[in-house]
Design an enzyme around this catalytic site. Structure first.
Site, PDB file in Angstrom:
ATOM      1  N   ASP A   7      -6.000  -4.050   1.631  1.00 52.88           N
ATOM      2  CA  ASP A   7      -5.162  -5.003   2.360  1.00 52.88           C
ATOM      3  C   ASP A   7      -5.013  -4.503   3.801  1.00 52.88           C
ATOM      4  OD1 ASP A   7      -3.286  -6.816   3.213  1.00 52.88           O
ATOM      5  OD2 ASP A   7      -1.740  -6.250   1.754  1.00 52.88           O
ATOM      6  N   ASP A 110      -6.726 -11.392   4.352  1.00 55.78           N
ATOM      7  CA  ASP A 110      -6.759  -9.958   4.670  1.00 55.78           C
ATOM      8  C   ASP A 110      -6.685  -9.063   3.446  1.00 55.78           C
ATOM      9  OD1 ASP A 110      -4.063 -10.399   4.087  1.00 55.78           O
ATOM     10  OD2 ASP A 110      -3.427  -8.823   5.448  1.00 55.78           O
ATOM     11  N   GLU A 111      -6.974  -9.611   2.262  1.00 52.75           N
ATOM     12  CA  GLU A 111      -6.916  -8.810   1.035  1.00 52.75           C
ATOM     13  C   GLU A 111      -8.162  -9.054   0.192  1.00 52.75           C
ATOM     14  OE1 GLU A 111      -2.647  -8.956  -0.885  1.00 52.75           O
ATOM     15  OE2 GLU A 111      -3.170 -10.876  -0.012  1.00 52.75           O
TER      16      GLU A 111
HETATM   17 MG   LIG Z   1      -1.963  -7.448   4.870  1.00 50.76          MG
END
Ligand SMILES: [Mg+2]
Length: 276
Positions: A7, A110-111
């Protein structure tokens, strides 16, 4: 079967810092459309007590009342969101992560989950390699959480972000059961899986306030009162419930899409990360 959740830290704010180096180490917030509310905060902005979703005018008013002169408001750089930039950076990160495992599930902008079984190095070593590679090739900091299920990997990621002692990589497998319990106990249930405040509220009514409460609660009860999704994503590996082990790979195509030139492309051709 270890699963990692990678992340990006403060993703939108970190993207902005990559392209405006003068903002490195400074309080940065990214605002929603029409510059209304805070949708991302750098670490320094979080340290000033700025909350996600807070209206920017309120933040400014509050910070102006603190400190000298203009107060702390002048310490904060507020930027309009630039989603084209974030999508481009996301593609770069996901493409790099795909080099670390043949099994990847892009979970959000974003993961990404990665299956780490059958790889030639211990998960923690791979986790540190992921961090340094993503940082070197994109300028973005990431944390890595590793656990036997996706939910536990997500929790491990939360722990890695909270406590610098993990050095950005938390592998729950290295802890004994008592230590895992100790770490789960103070984590608010809303932090575990993206249920948000509404879900946290419903669970709170059942007496489930922390990640540890959630882990202990009977699965059926949670499913009845909260959501099917949360029922599936309990905090324990369960043979009967494969959904928390399996990665949804069709989305891999998204991640594998070649990114264009420009943002964050330092002209380097990424090398396979698992070569000895
Ligand atoms: Mg993040």
């Amino acid at each position: 079967m270890p699963v990692a959740l990678v992340d990006c830290n403060s993703f939108y704010a970190s993207c902005e810092q990559v392209f405006q180096p003068r903002l490195q180490g400074r309080a940065v917030v990214v605002l929603s459309n029409n510059d209304g509310c805070v949708v991302a905060r750098s670490r320094e902005a979080k340290a000033l007590g700025i909350k996600m979703g807070e209206p920017w005018f309120q933040v400014r008013r509050r910070l102006q009342g603190q400190g000298q002169g203009q107060g702390q408001a002048e310490e904060v750089t507020a930027l309009s969101s630039n989603y084209a930039l974030y999508a481009d950076m996301s593609n770069r990160v996901m493409r790099i992560l795909g080099r670390f495992s043949p099994r990847q599930e892009v979970y959000s902008i974003d993961e990404s989950f990665l299956e780490l079984d059958g790889l030639p190095e211990p998960p923690e070593v791979i986790g540190q390699r992921i961090r340094s590679t993503v940082l070197r090739w994109t300028g973005l900091p990431v944390c890595v959480g590793i656990g036997p299920t996706k939910t536990l990997a997500k929790l491990a990621n939360h722990l890695a972000k909270q406590d610098p002692a993990w050095a950005g990589v938390c592998d729950l497998a290295v802890l004994d059961a008592g230590e895992v319990k100790r770490l789960l106990a103070p984590v608010p249930v809303g932090e575990v899986w993206g249920g948000g405040q509404r879900l946290a509220h419903r669970l709170g009514a059942l007496g489930i306030l922390t990640a540890l409460d959630l882990r202990r609660a009977p699965s059926k009860r949670i499913r009845q009162h909260a959501s099917v999704m949360l029922g599936r994503n309990r905090l324990e590996p369960r043979g009967a419930d494969r959904s928390d082990h399996q990665l949804h790979q069709p989305r891999r195509r998204e991640a594998a899409r070649p990114a264009g030139r420009g943002c964050g492309d330092h002209g380097r051709d990424p090398q396979p990360c698992l070569s000895p």
